[in-house]
Motif scaffolding. Structure first.
Motif, mmCIF file in Angstrom:
data_model
loop_
_atom_site.group_PDB
_atom_site.id
_atom_site.type_symbol
_atom_site.label_atom_id
_atom_site.label_comp_id
_atom_site.label_asym_id
_atom_site.label_seq_id
_atom_site.Cartn_x
_atom_site.Cartn_y
_atom_site.Cartn_z
ATOM 1 N N GLY A 19 1.221 -0.941 0.057
ATOM 2 C CA GLY A 19 0.039 0.455 0.157
ATOM 3 C C GLY A 19 0.728 0.965 -0.316
ATOM 4 N N LEU A 20 2.202 1.436 1.007
ATOM 5 C CA LEU A 20 2.825 2.625 0.691
ATOM 6 C C LEU A 20 3.453 2.909 -0.178
ATOM 7 N N MET A 21 4.252 1.334 -0.727
ATOM 8 C CA MET A 21 5.026 1.586 -2.134
ATOM 9 C C MET A 21 4.457 2.593 -3.297
ATOM 10 N N TYR A 22 3.843 1.755 -3.524
ATOM 11 C CA TYR A 22 2.672 1.466 -4.691
ATOM 12 C C TYR A 22 1.997 2.981 -4.872
ATOM 13 N N GLY A 23 2.253 3.850 -3.064
ATOM 14 C CA GLY A 23 0.847 4.403 -3.438
ATOM 15 C C GLY A 23 1.739 5.781 -3.145
ATOM 16 N N LEU A 24 2.988 5.638 -2.915
ATOM 17 C CA LEU A 24 3.453 7.080 -3.031
ATOM 18 C C LEU A 24 5.008 7.270 -4.467
ATOM 19 N N TRP A 25 5.063 5.804 -4.577
ATOM 20 C CA TRP A 25 6.089 5.973 -5.679
ATOM 21 C C TRP A 25 6.018 4.660 -6.677
ATOM 22 N N LYS A 26 6.424 5.642 -7.737
ATOM 23 C CA LYS A 26 5.829 3.812 -8.623
ATOM 24 C C LYS A 26 7.187 2.507 -8.945
ATOM 25 N N PRO A 27 7.337 2.094 -7.853
ATOM 26 C CA PRO A 27 8.089 1.031 -8.099
ATOM 27 C C PRO A 27 8.129 0.732 -9.048
ATOM 28 N N ARG A 28 9.030 0.167 -10.213
ATOM 29 C CA ARG A 28 9.068 -1.272 -11.605
ATOM 30 C C ARG A 28 9.715 -2.365 -10.986
ATOM 31 N N VAL A 29 8.728 -3.577 -10.842
ATOM 32 C CA VAL A 29 9.685 -4.592 -10.858
ATOM 33 C C VAL A 29 10.097 -5.256 -11.294
ATOM 34 N N LEU A 30 11.220 -5.775 -11.889
ATOM 35 C CA LEU A 30 11.516 -6.981 -12.929
ATOM 36 C C LEU A 30 12.739 -8.047 -12.060
ATOM 37 N N GLY A 31 11.926 -9.298 -12.362
ATOM 38 C CA GLY A 31 12.548 -10.886 -11.992
ATOM 39 C C GLY A 31 12.234 -10.864 -10.316
ATOM 40 N N SER A 32 10.731 -10.595 -10.170
ATOM 41 C CA SER A 32 10.183 -11.077 -9.099
ATOM 42 C C SER A 32 10.396 -12.764 -9.300
ATOM 43 N N TRP A 33 9.693 -13.243 -10.584
ATOM 44 C CA TRP A 33 9.375 -14.452 -10.334
ATOM 45 C C TRP A 33 10.959 -14.884 -10.394
ATOM 46 N N ARG A 34 12.156 -14.973 -9.919
ATOM 47 C CA ARG A 34 13.500 -15.974 -9.717
ATOM 48 C C ARG A 34 13.394 -15.992 -8.710
ATOM 49 N N VAL A 35 12.434 -15.542 -7.180
ATOM 50 C CA VAL A 35 12.090 -16.137 -5.479
ATOM 51 C C VAL A 35 11.645 -16.786 -6.039
ATOM 52 N N PRO A 36 12.903 -18.144 -5.531
ATOM 53 C CA PRO A 36 11.373 -19.105 -4.837
ATOM 54 C C PRO A 36 10.117 -19.086 -4.799
ATOM 55 N N ALA A 37 9.344 -20.032 -5.398
ATOM 56 C CA ALA A 37 8.066 -19.708 -4.490
ATOM 57 C C ALA A 37 7.733 -20.529 -3.605
ATOM 58 N N SER A 38 8.514 -21.018 -2.417
ATOM 59 C CA SER A 38 8.779 -21.874 -1.255
ATOM 60 C C SER A 38 10.156 -22.437 -0.847
ATOM 61 N N GLY A 39 10.212 -23.207 0.006
ATOM 62 C CA GLY A 39 11.933 -22.829 1.331
ATOM 63 C C GLY A 39 12.452 -22.137 1.131
ATOM 64 N N PRO A 40 13.078 -22.161 1.977
ATOM 65 C CA PRO A 40 14.347 -20.817 2.437
ATOM 66 C C PRO A 40 14.927 -19.628 1.602
ATOM 67 N N VAL A 41 14.479 -18.577 1.292
ATOM 68 C CA VAL A 41 15.648 -18.155 1.182
ATOM 69 C C VAL A 41 16.065 -16.780 1.196
ATOM 70 N N ILE A 42 17.412 -16.167 1.193
ATOM 71 C CA ILE A 42 17.927 -14.712 1.608
ATOM 72 C C ILE A 42 18.180 -13.840 0.178
ATOM 73 N N LEU A 43 17.136 -12.236 1.015
ATOM 74 C CA LEU A 43 17.484 -11.289 -0.021
ATOM 75 C C LEU A 43 18.275 -11.021 0.316
ATOM 76 N N ALA A 44 19.078 -10.853 -0.311
ATOM 77 C CA ALA A 44 20.798 -9.674 0.029
ATOM 78 C C ALA A 44 20.337 -8.375 -1.542
ATOM 79 N N VAL A 45 19.924 -7.298 -0.414
ATOM 80 C CA VAL A 45 19.351 -6.066 -1.186
ATOM 81 C C VAL A 45 20.867 -5.269 -1.066
ATOM 82 N N ASN A 46 21.372 -4.223 -1.862
ATOM 83 C CA ASN A 46 21.895 -3.122 -1.293
ATOM 84 C C ASN A 46 21.202 -2.324 -0.543
ATOM 85 N N HIS A 47 22.014 -1.281 -0.219
ATOM 86 C CA HIS A 47 21.642 0.252 0.545
ATOM 87 C C HIS A 47 22.472 1.275 0.376
#
Length: 215
Positions: A19-47
């Protein structure tokens, strides 16, 4: 027994983030399908900006538990962040409680979000702390590199601490990869080698994301 952060709470956090991110900005999301649909995953995010974490929480396809510096857990934010399944970490010591909670997230098949640079900076993955390698090698969870681009391009007019409202922020998810060498070793040498492998993968992903988005 350490409390494992609430997965249900993280889903509530994800919905708030949407709600907040799409309400305040315009995120363009690419490749979200690459996140495994189940099981443990670590997202390594630049900051490079304060909104990077909330942005990824809002656009990731699965609820995410971020390791967040304890300094952010002030006043009413403390129960709120804890309630939405985020993990408080003391960056200045070996925080065994935070480590146990983060591993608990992965053991339950959840998604752990980490800023491998340890602190906000250029967001270029130039300096990576060993914690990411430890969690990846110890849990066996794949790492998905995530590049957030555009959040720190210029300050907003109304609130200098935030990107301009309705500006575009790109979030690019990369291919999952294993940090370990397959041996399961957790020696200092194995973790150093894993950290070097991770840095190479994350830097390559960031270069590709910049090429892809023209940032």
């Amino acid at each position: 027994m350490t409390d494992v952060p609430s997965m249900r709470g993280a889903e509530v956090g994800r919905r708030i983030g949407v709600g907040l991110m799409y309400g305040l900005w315009k995120p363009r999301v690419l490749g979200s399908w690459r996140v495994p649909a189940s099981g443990p995953v670590i997202l390594a995010v630049n900051h490079s900006h304060n909104i990077d974490g909330p942005m990824v929480m809002g656009v990731a396809p699965r609820p995410t538990h971020f390791l967040i510096k304890r300094e952010a857990f002030v006043g009413p934010l403390d129960p709120f962040l804890t309630g939405i399944g985020q993990v408080k970490v003391d960056r200045h010591s070996t925080d065994r409680t935070a480590i146990a909670r983060a591993l608990g997230v992965l053991e339950q098949g959840g998604v752990l979000g980490i800023f491998p640079e340890g602190t906000r900076g250029e967001g270029d993955f130039a300096s990576i702390r060993a914690g990411l390698a430890y969690f990846a090698v110890r849990s066996g969870a794949p790492i998905v590199p995530v590049a957030v681009l555009g959040s720190s391009d210029r300050p907003g007019r109304l609130m200098k601490a935030l990107p301009p409202l309705r500006s575009r922020v790109d979030v690019v998810f990369g291919d999952p990869f294993d940090a370990g060498d397959g041996s399961g070793r957790r020696t200092r040498k194995a973790l150093d080698e894993a950290t070097a492998r991770i840095q190479k993968q994350l830097t390559a992903h960031l270069e590709n994301a910049r090429r892809l988005t023209g940032r």
